[in-house]
Design a protein around this motif. Structure first.
Motif, PDB file in Angstrom:
ATOM      1  N   THR A  31      24.478   1.151  13.258  1.00 31.82           N
ATOM      2  CA  THR A  31      24.850   1.112  14.680  1.00 31.82           C
ATOM      3  C   THR A  31      25.813   0.126  14.943  1.00 31.82           C
ATOM      4  O   THR A  31      26.589   0.511  16.027  1.00 31.82           O
ATOM      5  N   PHE A  86      19.251  -0.507  13.233  1.00 33.83           N
ATOM      6  CA  PHE A  86      18.538   0.232  14.226  1.00 33.83           C
ATOM      7  C   PHE A  86      17.181   0.584  13.454  1.00 33.83           C
ATOM      8  O   PHE A  86      17.101   1.204  12.615  1.00 33.83           O
ATOM      9  N   PRO A  87      15.894   0.433  14.076  1.00 33.46           N
ATOM     10  CA  PRO A  87      16.044  -0.090  15.583  1.00 33.46           C
ATOM     11  C   PRO A  87      16.075  -1.865  15.495  1.00 33.46           C
ATOM     12  O   PRO A  87      16.038  -2.482  14.386  1.00 33.46           O
ATOM     13  N   ARG A  88      16.579  -2.521  16.588  1.00 35.98           N
ATOM     14  CA  ARG A  88      16.789  -3.626  16.734  1.00 35.98           C
ATOM     15  C   ARG A  88      15.785  -4.337  17.592  1.00 35.98           C
ATOM     16  O   ARG A  88      15.527  -5.592  17.476  1.00 35.98           O
ATOM     17  N   GLN A  92      13.121   0.022  20.796  1.00 40.43           N
ATOM     18  CA  GLN A  92      14.031   0.876  20.143  1.00 40.43           C
ATOM     19  C   GLN A  92      13.088   1.733  19.039  1.00 40.43           C
ATOM     20  O   GLN A  92      13.342   2.820  18.701  1.00 40.43           O
TER      21      GLN A  92
END
Ligand code: AMP
Length: 222
Positions: A31, A86-88, A92
């Protein structure tokens, strides 16, 4: 199969993601890279993201999730993909689950803070092809020039000392809670990132080969 690379900034997620892509053919989706490309091209998304990135803060969840959803819907992700960055945060992680439910593996690369700071501040990136260098342990043959494409090597703005501190703070506050979230799901593997690239990758290969076996068994049952 979805492989999620967790770990603080500078833990080597991008490097290991590239190696996984090369060996297993699952495309790496970073990302951070997608956002940097959007900033460079001055797209509306890039304009929205740039200020937060320069401060070392997270970009809005909706913006990032939309970008990921678009990318993973592409043909090359049908068999699997690797997520880097990602996810962070937990929100998310929930949004990712709403997207789809493939077989999932989480690889959390851990490293102490002193090493992270030293790695991030000596990191240089090729402005043309994105190849990553470290001026201390993986220096280019010619200073400030990419060995692969002769592009100019630059330091990411968010690899400057003040911003590194902020990124690590954001990691502890926002991203670390995801570990608890994934641990509960029994798909979580912790990896010691404080070793050479090849050593870390060997551990990752062992885990992935085991997981790919399990995944194939699951598919055979279905
Ligand atoms: P990275 O290259 O993964 O270190 O990401 C660089 C910067 O892009 C981060 O410091 C954030 O500002 C932004 N970013 C990358 N991934 C995400 C994400 N999943 N959620 C929010 N912001 C992100």
């Amino acid at each position: 199969m979805r492989i999620i690379l967790l770990g603080p900034p500078g833990s080597g997620k991008g490097t290991q993601g590239d190696l996984i892509e090369r060996k297993y053919g699952f495309p790496k989706i970073s990302t951070g890279d997608l956002l940097r490309q959007a900033v460079k091209k001055n797209t509306p998304l890039g304009d929205k993201a740039e200020a937060a990135m320069n401060r070392g803060e997270l970009v809005t969840d909706d913006v990032v999730v939309e970008m990921v959803a678009e990318r993973v819907a592409k043909e090359d992700c049908k068999k699997g993909y690797v997520l880097d960055g990602f996810p962070r945060n937990v929100k998310q992680a929930h949004m990712l689950e709403e997207l789809d439910h493939p077989y999932e593996v989480v690889l959390d690369i851990r490293l102490n803070e002193k090493t992270l700071i030293s790695r991030l501040s000596s990191r240089r990136i090729c402005s043309r092809c994105g190849n990553i260098y470290n001026i201390v342990v993986k220096a280019p043959v010619k200073a400030e020039e990419c060995d692969m494409c002769q592009g100019e090597l630059i330091q990411r703005r968010d690899d400057e000392p003040d911003i590194i501190k902020e990124r690590l703070r954001v990691y502890h506050q926002e991203t670390e809670p995801i570990v608890q979230y994934y641990r509960k799901k029994d798909i979580y593997h912790q990896i010691n990132g404080d070793r050479g690239i090849e050593h870390v990758f060997k551990d990752i290969q062992k885990i992935l080969e085991n997981e790919i076996k399990k995944y194939k068994q699951t598919e055979a049952v279905l």
